[in-house]
Design an enzyme around this catalytic site. Structure first.
Site, PDB file in Angstrom:
ATOM      1  N   CYS A   1      51.365  28.857  25.723  1.00 23.79           N
ATOM      2  CA  CYS A   1      52.277  29.236  26.264  1.00 23.79           C
ATOM      3  C   CYS A   1      52.957  30.481  25.238  1.00 23.79           C
ATOM      4  CB  CYS A   1      53.453  28.146  26.530  1.00 23.79           C
ATOM      5  SG  CYS A   1      53.647  27.113  25.322  1.00 23.79           S
TER       6      CYS A   1
ATOM      7  N   ARG B   1      64.637  19.478  20.618  1.00 23.12           N
ATOM      8  CA  ARG B   1      64.618  19.364  21.967  1.00 23.12           C
ATOM      9  C   ARG B   1      65.645  18.396  22.645  1.00 23.12           C
ATOM     10  NH1 ARG B   1      63.069  23.810  21.416  1.00 23.12           N
ATOM     11  NH2 ARG B   1      61.081  24.457  21.783  1.00 23.12           N
TER      12      ARG B   1
END
Lengths: 640, 549
Positions: A337, A383
């Protein structure tokens, strides 16, 4: 301790939004690690909430009955408190706000959590998951793949593990050159090797290609990966981002592989959105779960508007594409990604779950998380907001992976050794900071923090309690257990995960769970098996004695423990279907039911609609009630 | 009329049958008076055996001389037949159209069907009002069985025997009947053993715009109240709809005339709205190309799940009034044959454990739907693919089954039957070889002589060989009231019906088998252990005399 302004508040109401009559009065304690609510009732039930699980604390204007305070948790539990004195409420608010936002790693719970394990056991526990053994299980190293020391001391890539598996044919110079051409040095390395087809899943970050740059080392690296699968003539490069995002990155000197420069690659974009989109989407989903008495339209509209299931579908679609390429076409895949630590981790791990039955076992899922997430530098602490930091770094990446697994469990009920409870428990611990496994953002950071010496590992703890996390329908020899899963990803196959997002309330309706019933039956069967063999033995003894004329031993027949029969007392309090749905469109409203008394019995029926306990908690069930577990964070072994 | 006249081409070879999740079959298509049959020529095994009555609509398409007929069934299945030859295709299509829309009930398949099994227990005798009344009598003496409707003249849609308060004579019943829509005066629907409260059902009172009242009607329902107690009237319509009904001669109970009753209005949709909802839902489910957004928005727009929620909520409310508030309840909407029955039957499933057994559930359908005069034939004439002008078809019964499924899913251990039984009832309500769901009320069924000329569905279901398929392995009888959650997130789309033909259920079926396997193994072990225990006990007692000298 210096952050606790008031350690104890009495006469606090814990309010159940849906059934205000079930609200309880008790004492609130603040410790350095937990908020503890002890009911005044006979049972003195305790509710423990870890500070590190607190997402936010919100105070509402004081009213005649007290000051309302809402504690929202990262695992979607919500606790509604009513504190008699405003001053106390402010103190609790200030204390909790500070305690739930640690500023440095040293403040985290895992460094003080001590389950009385001696040093040796603790060290052994950290060895419970062995990634080298995992690669061995896949058949690596082999004549085509080997381990490289290139990242020794993290000198090539500080967010990768120190041991990397690469094609044997890739020379050290190629490895170094490839790393230089990849964002943050995250070069293409092996994530999963599929023995049946020799196809592999490799992972990396985006190439630094910009509009025209190329690297012959990186091209050779991909060529080496392709060649490591002798039967295939090309390989896929799966860019999990939407194509537009990938193109935009070119302006920053990054981007995606130019198919003209790389021989025999096929580029495929998948279109998983970035962490910011996902963060907002989940917030909207949580808001849906918190709607007070929503109509069906409110709910479905909210679900659609959140976009959450659309994103889950995108992640699962990515996994399905990769799994199909590897298993059916026998083609190797490189997944990336942008940085290769969020969407890449999702896509690789979902594909692995689809491909390999091992990852559908309790131990296997732990291994997979350790490999694709922990070791490859998924930024857990960023995160999941372990420390007070940049809110833009926070995103439910792992939540989505766990949900993909859950969605698969809905389609393949016999294929997974673990149950929903296991996924929810994992989810909680990813946020809880109770164990050291998910602290920090990469292996190097964890090493520098000396986590293995200072904290405990979650995995052995879960493993010891695996009976709780077992899916009764799982059988190793079942056809569903074997081979590659081919799920349907049509929109209607995706469901709202009620077990995860529908538990904003203190009392979750505990309806009958088939899995719990079956587990109870299986447990009983096990007892029966034991009893059977005991009886057989005894019978043989008796017969023998009879023939030899021996004397009887006094041996009472053991009475088997019967499953309890449901009784009226198991009924919980009455519910109310009088309410007509309030259709305030999409505004999560909070109404504190201050009258805790039952609705007026003799008033006009239309006035009975003041409370809204739609989600009734009446559990008739539970002839096997002993097997019901509630997901409050109250595990006794985990109290300090 | 002879069926032969309608069948222009009885047989076509080389027809391709396409079905979802199954390989294409090439074979011979045959039309009989009641069936469309396709069998492959290779091994002559039966491949498709479809009742014409199950066909909801068809579409024709032609590519050259190859014709295609898309057959859309009432059980929501869609199949495709590729027929070589334009003429054959047109003939087949027009025959199917004619045969699937026969006007006369007496031409329906149940009148021609001869069972291949021996009828051990006649299903037409499943529910005998006199026996049910005996049970009631053993609990209370406040009711009597009235024969006022024995020739169906007082209320054409009621059965001949009705349970009414003891103190109300037949003459008063007739007067009350004239005050209720369709003559449907309040009758007993359910007696709650636990506290003696009752649920009654009726049609709307004919108050009209000038507020007509009827002393007998008031006396009738007041007779069901204990002294000093109040009751609830649950009107399944919104207050606005009920107000509008006044203009057409209908209305609702005025507080002034019914001071002991509190009226609650709920909002269950009328049948034409429900039909529209079904059509939209099935359309959404059948389009697999939908994106997530489009699917969710179509699901929402169909309103099906909202209808489920509303019906279930109203039923829970009725049950709550009875069990928790200790009050008696009267339920009605407009005609008292649709939403009223949904509510009264679901409330009984919540309150009465007996209704959660197979036999009890059959009796419930017999009593609260068939005998209570739900117009099955009208409502189930067409299903989700009807493209003609809507008449009076509506998925009222299907919604009821959906609600039962929701409760079953929330309480998987409380029902003796499984989802398959509900799906089977759905199929048979729309098309069947059995006579059970023919006709619109008892009077019509008597006239059609169904019990003599057709076989009852119950005769078939209650055979042990068939029952096995419908048993829930997790069932553990309990005597509790079960309160389902009606929160939107607790109510799911009934995939077993609406996605039935759109996905493979192999894995889910395997899961069910696995459940059965686990339970069976447990039972087996229990039996073994018990027998060993007996043996041991015996041996030990035989031995003990030796001990005492």
């Amino acid at each position: 301790m210096e952050h606790i302004r008031t350690p104890k508040v009495e006469n606090v109401h814990m309010i159940d939004r849906l059934t205000p009559r079930k609200s309880t009065v008790g004492t609130l304690y603040l410790s350095s690690t937990h908020t503890i609510f002890v009911e005044n009732s006979e049972a003195r039930k305790e509710t423990w909430v870890l500070h590190s699980l607190v997402y936010n604390v919100e105070r509402f204007p004081t009213n005649p009955s007290g000051s309302p305070l809402i504690i929202r948790c990262k695992n979607f539990h919500v606790y509604r408190l009513l504190i008699p004195q405003e001053r106390d409420c402010l103190d609790v608010l200030a204390s909790l706000t500070r305690l739930s936002r640690p500023e440095c790693y040293g403040e985290l719970f895992c460094f003080s959590f001590n389950p009385n394990l001696d040093k040796e056991l603790r060290e052994k526990a950290w060895g419970f998951i062995d990634l080298k053994a995992e690669f061995n299980r896949m058949g690596i190293p082999s004549n085509l793949w080997h381990v490289t020391a290139a990242n020794h001391e993290y000198r090539l890539c500080d967010t990768y593990p120190s041991e990397l598996f690469v094609p044997k044919s890739a020379f050290p110079a190629v490895i170094v050159g490839s790393a230089k051409f990849r964002s943050r040095g995250r070069l293409p390395v092996l994530s999963y090797f599929h023995r049946d087809t020799s196809a592999s899943i490799c992972r990396s970050s985006q190439p630094l290609s910009g509009f025209s740059a190329r690297s012959s080392d990186d091209e050779q690296m991909l060529q080496a990966i392709m060649k490591s699968n002798p039967i295939s003539e090309f390989m896929y490069v799966v860019d999990t981002r939407p194509k537009l995002n990938a193109m935009a990155n070119r302006a920053a000197g990054k981007g995606y592989e130019n198919e003209d420069h790389y021989t025999n690659i096929k580029l495929q974009f998948i279109g998983i959105e970035n962490i910011h989109v996902m963060r907002n989407s989940q917030q909207k989903l949580i808001d849906v779960g918190e709607l007070a008495a929503p109509s069906m339209s409110d709910f479905l509209w909210g679900l659609e508007n959140s976009g959450w299931l659309k994103h889950i579908k995108a992640v699962l679609d990515a996994g399905v594409f990769i799994a199909k390429a590897v298993a059916e076409d026998g083609v190797s895949v490189l997944v990336h990604c942008s940085d290769g630590w969020d969407r890449t981790a999702q896509a690789c791990s979902v594909a692995s779950v689809l491909l390999d039955p091992y990852y559908r076992t309790i131990k296997g899922l732990m291994v997979l998380i350790e490999k694709d997430w922990v070791s490859f530098g998924h930024k857990f602490s960023h995160r999941y907001a372990h420390l007070d930091g940049d809110p833009k770094e926070v995103s439910p990446v792992m939540d989505q992976f766990l949900e993909c697994v859950w969605q698969l469990m809905q389609q393949f009920p016999c294929a997974f050794e673990f149950n929903e409870r296991f996924l929810i428990q994992l989810h909680t611990h990813i946020y809880s900071c109770q164990y050291g496994n998910f602290i920090g953002n990469c292996q190097k950071e964890r090493r520098d923090l000396r986590l293995q010496e200072r904290t405990h590992s979650l995995w052995p703890h879960l493993w010891e309690n695996r009976a709780e996390y077992t899916n009764p329908l799982y059988r190793t020899d079942h056809s569903q257990t074997q081979g590659v899963l081919k799920p349907l990803t049509t929109a209607y196959c995706f469901k709202f995960w009620k077990g995860m997002y529908g538990r904003a309330e203190k009392s979750v309706a505990s309806h009958q769970s088939p899995a719990d019933c079956l587990n109870a039956v299986r447990e009983e069967s096990q007892q029966l098996e034991e009893e059977l063999s005991a009886h057989q033995e005894r019978l043989a003894q008796l017969k023998e004695k009879k023939t030899s004329g021996g004397r009887k031993k006094t041996n009472k027949l053991s009475e088997r423990v019967r499953r309890p029969i449901p009784t009226e007392s198991k009924l919980s309090s009455p519910l109310d279907y009088f309410t007509t749905t309030r259709s305030e469109k999409h505004t999560p409203s909070f109404t504190l039911p201050l009258e805790l008394a039952a609705p007026p019995k003799n008033g006009d029926p239309d006035d009975l609609s003041t409370c809204s306990d739609f989600e009734s908690g009446v559990a008739d069930l539970s002839s096997r009630s002993s097997f019901f577990f509630f997901f409050f964070f109250t595990c006794n072994s985990e109290k300090i | 009329m002879e069926f032969a006249e309608l069948i222009k081409t009885p047989r076509v070879d080389g027809v391709d049958l396409h079905r979802p999740f199954m390989p294409t079959v090439e074979g011979t298509l045959c039309l009989t008076g009641h069936h469309l049959i396709l069998s492959s020529r290779q091994d002559n095994t039966e491949e498709l055996w479809l009742l014409h009555a199950n066909i909801d609509s068809i579409e024709k398409r032609f590519v050259g001389s190859l014709g295609t007929i898309i057959v859309k069934c009432k059980d929501l299945r869609v199949i495709q037949l590729d027929i070589p030859g334009m003429e054959e295709c047109l003939n087949i299509a027009s025959s199917i159209e004619a045969l699937s829309t026969l006007d006369s009930v007496s031409l329906m398949y149940p009148f021609f069907y001869r069972p291949l099994f021996e009828v051990i227990e006649d299903g037409w005798q499943l529910f005998v009002p006199e026996e049910a009344f005996k049970d009631l009598e053993s609990m209370t003496d406040e009711w009597r069985l009235s024969e006022v409707n024995k020739d169906f003249s007082v209320c054409p849609s009621y059965p001949s025997l009705l349970t009414v308060p003891k103190d109300i004579d037949d003459e008063s019943l007739c007067k009350a009947a004239s005050f209720r829509h369709g003559g449907r005066f309040p009758v007993l629907s359910y007696y709650h053993k636990k506290n003696g409260m009752v649920m009654m059902r009726a049609a709307q009172p004919l108050t009209g715009t000038n507020g007509r009242r009827c002393k007998e009607d008031e006396k009738l329902i007041n007779a069901t109240l204990c002294a000093g107690k109040r009751g609830y009237i649950i009107d399944t319509r919104t207050i606005a709809v009920a107000q509008q009904a006044k203009a057409r001669g209908g209305g609702f109970e005025q507080e002034a005339n019914y001071p002991q009753w509190r009226r609650i209005h709920k909002a269950i949709e009328r049948s034409n709205v429900l039909q529209d909802s079904l059509i939209k839902l099935v359309e959404a489910c059948n389009d697999q190309s939908h994106s997530m957004d489009r699917w969710l928005s179509k699901l929402e727009a169909s309103n099906w799940q909202s209808n489920v929620k509303e019906i279930l909520t109203t039923a829970c409310l009725a049950a709550q009034c009875i069990d928790r508030e200790g009050a008696s309840v009267l339920v009605h909407g407009t005609e008292g044959t649709d939403s009223t029955l949904q509510v009264t039957s679901l409330a009984q499933i919540i309150l009465d454990p007996a209704c959660r057994t197979i036999r009890g559930f059959e009796v419930l359908i017999e009593r609260e739907w068939l005998q209570a005069g739900h117009p099955f034939q009208q409502r189930c004439a067409q299903s989700a693919y009807s493209n003609g002008k809507p008449r009076s078809e509506a998925p009222v019964f299907l919604l009821f089954l959906d609600c039962v499924w929701q409760i079953l899913r929330q309480f998987p251990c409380s029902f003796q039957f499984n989802e398959n039984l509900l799906i089977m009832f759905f199929e048979h309500a729309y098309a069947s070889q059995f006579g059970t769901f023919l006709g619109n009320c008892v009077a019509e069924r008597v006239k059609l002589q169904l019990s003599q000329k057709t076989v009852s569905l119950w005769s078939w279901v209650n055979r042990p060989q068939e029952l096995e398929r419908f048993l829930n392995p997790l069932y553990e009888p309990n005597n509790l009231v079960i309160w389902p959650s009606v929160a939107p997130q607790s109510l799911l789309l009934w995939e077993g019906v609406f996605l039935r033909w759109n996905r493979s259920t192999k894995c889910l079926d395997e899961a069910c088998q696995e459940m059965v396997h686990i339970i069976e193994y447990n039972k087996e072990l229990q039996n073994k252990v018990n027998s060993l225990r007996r043996q041991l006990a015996q041996l030990e007692t035989e031995e003990s005399p030796l001990q005492t000298p």
